[in-house]
Scaffold this motif. Sequence first.
Motif, mmCIF file in Angstrom:
data_model
loop_
_atom_site.group_PDB
_atom_site.id
_atom_site.type_symbol
_atom_site.label_atom_id
_atom_site.label_comp_id
_atom_site.label_asym_id
_atom_site.label_seq_id
_atom_site.Cartn_x
_atom_site.Cartn_y
_atom_site.Cartn_z
ATOM 1 N N UNK A 1 0.830 -1.207 0.000
ATOM 2 C CA UNK A 1 0.000 0.000 0.000
ATOM 3 C C UNK A 1 0.866 1.259 0.000
ATOM 4 N N UNK A 2 1.963 1.253 0.748
ATOM 5 C CA UNK A 2 2.883 2.404 0.763
ATOM 6 C C UNK A 2 3.548 2.555 -0.598
ATOM 7 N N UNK A 3 4.007 1.448 -1.161
ATOM 8 C CA UNK A 3 4.686 1.492 -2.458
ATOM 9 C C UNK A 3 3.735 1.867 -3.590
ATOM 10 N N UNK A 4 2.483 1.559 -3.428
ATOM 11 C CA UNK A 4 1.503 1.824 -4.479
ATOM 12 C C UNK A 4 1.320 3.296 -4.797
ATOM 13 N N UNK A 5 1.654 4.160 -3.854
ATOM 14 C CA UNK A 5 1.466 5.599 -4.066
ATOM 15 C C UNK A 5 2.790 6.347 -4.227
ATOM 16 N N UNK A 6 3.866 5.581 -4.386
ATOM 17 C CA UNK A 6 5.198 6.175 -4.563
ATOM 18 C C UNK A 6 5.940 5.439 -5.672
ATOM 19 N N UNK A 7 6.810 6.133 -6.360
ATOM 20 C CA UNK A 7 7.617 5.422 -7.354
ATOM 21 C C UNK A 7 8.646 4.514 -6.680
ATOM 22 N N UNK B 1 4.033 2.624 8.434
ATOM 23 C CA UNK B 1 3.203 1.415 8.490
ATOM 24 C C UNK B 1 3.052 0.821 9.877
ATOM 25 N N UNK B 2 3.705 1.353 10.866
ATOM 26 C CA UNK B 2 3.800 0.825 12.232
ATOM 27 C C UNK B 2 4.473 -0.544 12.277
ATOM 28 N N UNK B 3 5.303 -0.841 11.289
ATOM 29 C CA UNK B 3 6.061 -2.090 11.279
ATOM 30 C C UNK B 3 7.474 -1.811 11.773
ATOM 31 N N UNK B 4 8.060 -2.795 12.483
ATOM 32 C CA UNK B 4 9.447 -2.623 12.895
ATOM 33 C C UNK B 4 10.375 -3.032 11.750
ATOM 34 N N UNK B 5 11.682 -2.795 11.936
ATOM 35 C CA UNK B 5 12.652 -3.047 10.865
ATOM 36 C C UNK B 5 12.597 -4.487 10.361
ATOM 37 N N UNK B 6 12.488 -5.446 11.276
ATOM 38 C CA UNK B 6 12.463 -6.861 10.886
ATOM 39 C C UNK B 6 11.198 -7.183 10.090
ATOM 40 N N UNK B 7 10.062 -6.655 10.500
ATOM 41 C CA UNK B 7 8.812 -6.885 9.768
ATOM 42 C C UNK B 7 8.882 -6.281 8.373
#
Length: 163
Positions: free
Chosen positions: A64-70, A81-87
């Motif tokens: 979803x994040x990549x979908x709105x950015x090149x 995204x509230x994900x940590x580095x490992x996720x």
Amino acid sequence: MGRSGEARDRETAGRGTAQDGGELELQQYFPYRLARLAEQVSLAVAEVYSERFALTRQEWRVLAILGVRPEIATKEIGPLTTLDKMQVSRAVQGLESRGIASRKHHAGDRRELIVALTPAGRALYRKIVPFALAREAELLGVLTAEEAKVLDRVMHKLSAALS
């Protein structure tokens, strides 16, 4: 119409707080109720990307994040995204292994990875978005237009207060 502060005080007066030696009723505790609602909403939305498109929750968020950015640096994905580095790392690896995303080193800093959707990833994103938006509309459909606006304002207000 909203209740007055006095009405709220009367309603909650009998509950007690940890500060006055009362008990905390988990089912009535706002942070718990909010976390539980967030999990219910997340599971309802997961049906869209998990069952139909075989994506994990983390992969969906990265998609979803990549979908709105090149493209985006992997270190920027976590805070969005509230994900940590490992996720983030696992999600990007999963997307890359299926040809949905690609990674490259940043030209100015070889330690930094840049992620972008592949053409197949862009196509998948375009396919999922209508389902995700329909699910959102379905979830919010139980609210009146005014309730949806109030919910949005309240969410922004709480988020700002916690920032």
